[in-house]
Design a protein around this motif. Structure first.
Motif, short mmCIF file in Angstrom:
data_model
loop_
_atom_site.label_atom_id
_atom_site.label_comp_id
_atom_site.label_asym_id
_atom_site.label_seq_id
_atom_site.Cartn_x
_atom_site.Cartn_y
_atom_site.Cartn_z
N ASP A 176 -0.63 4.39 81.00
CA ASP A 176 -0.17 5.36 82.00
C ASP A 176 1.36 5.31 81.91
O ASP A 176 1.94 4.23 82.02
N PRO A 177 2.02 6.45 81.72
CA PRO A 177 3.48 6.43 81.59
C PRO A 177 4.19 5.76 82.77
O PRO A 177 5.29 5.25 82.61
N SER A 178 3.55 5.72 83.92
CA SER A 178 4.18 5.07 85.08
C SER A 178 4.32 3.56 84.89
O SER A 178 5.08 2.91 85.61
N TYR B 134 6.10 4.54 71.12
CA TYR B 134 5.48 5.30 72.21
C TYR B 134 5.01 6.64 71.67
O TYR B 134 5.80 7.44 71.16
N LEU B 135 3.70 6.87 71.78
CA LEU B 135 3.08 8.06 71.22
C LEU B 135 2.30 8.83 72.28
O LEU B 135 1.93 8.28 73.31
N LYS C 121 8.37 10.99 80.02
CA LYS C 121 7.30 11.51 79.16
C LYS C 121 7.85 12.03 77.84
O LYS C 121 7.14 12.10 76.85
N HIS C 122 9.12 12.37 77.80
CA HIS C 122 9.75 12.85 76.55
C HIS C 122 9.98 11.73 75.55
O HIS C 122 10.24 12.00 74.38
N ASP C 123 9.91 10.49 76.01
CA ASP C 123 10.06 9.35 75.10
C ASP C 123 8.78 9.09 74.31
O ASP C 123 8.80 8.36 73.32
N PHE C 124 7.67 9.66 74.76
CA PHE C 124 6.40 9.55 74.05
C PHE C 124 6.30 10.75 73.12
O PHE C 124 6.41 11.90 73.55
N VAL C 125 6.12 10.51 71.83
CA VAL C 125 6.18 11.57 70.84
C VAL C 125 4.86 11.70 70.07
O VAL C 125 4.07 10.76 70.00
N SER D 39 9.05 13.11 65.59
CA SER D 39 10.34 13.79 65.69
C SER D 39 11.49 12.79 65.92
O SER D 39 12.65 13.15 65.77
N LYS D 40 11.16 11.55 66.27
CA LYS D 40 12.20 10.56 66.59
C LYS D 40 12.33 9.43 65.58
O LYS D 40 13.39 8.84 65.46
N TRP D 41 11.27 9.07 64.87
CA TRP D 41 11.31 7.93 63.98
C TRP D 41 10.20 8.01 62.93
O TRP D 41 9.30 8.82 63.03
N THR D 42 10.31 7.13 61.94
CA THR D 42 9.29 6.99 60.90
C THR D 42 8.96 5.51 60.75
O THR D 42 9.85 4.68 60.67
#
Length: 88
Positions: free
Chosen positions: A61-63, A19-20, A70-74, A43-46
């Motif tokens: 759409d995040p919904s 998720y970006l 929304k914080h899960d999208f980096v 910031s969360k994975w590579t």
């Protein structure tokens, strides 16, 4: 800010979704292409893109993902990402 799901199929035929978020589809495609033979970091994975067989980027759409915030999208961290051509 736009939100995306990046589906990556690896050499072992497993597929993962990441998720970006970023400025635009074009901007994200350019960043992914830039680091397509190395590592794409956030910031969360590579993602070791050198082990990827294919990828597909989709704007969402995040919904559509009520289990995520929304914080899960980096964002892609370009300071930590690289392409093998950068190492030469």
């Amino acid at each position: 800010m736009k939100y995306f799901v990046l589906y990556v199929t690896f050499n072992d035929d497993s597929t993962d979704e990441f998720y970006l978020k970023g400025k635009s589809m074009k901007h994200m495609e350019e960043r992914i292409q830039r680091y397509s033979n190395g590592a794409l970091s956030t910031s969360k994975w590579t993602i070791m893109t050198s082990n990827a067989k294919s990828s597909f980027l989709r704007e969402v759409d995040p919904s559509e993902y009520p289990h995520l915030t929304k914080h899960d999208f980096v964002q892609i961290n370009e300071n930590s990402s690289y392409d093998v051509s950068d190492l030469a």
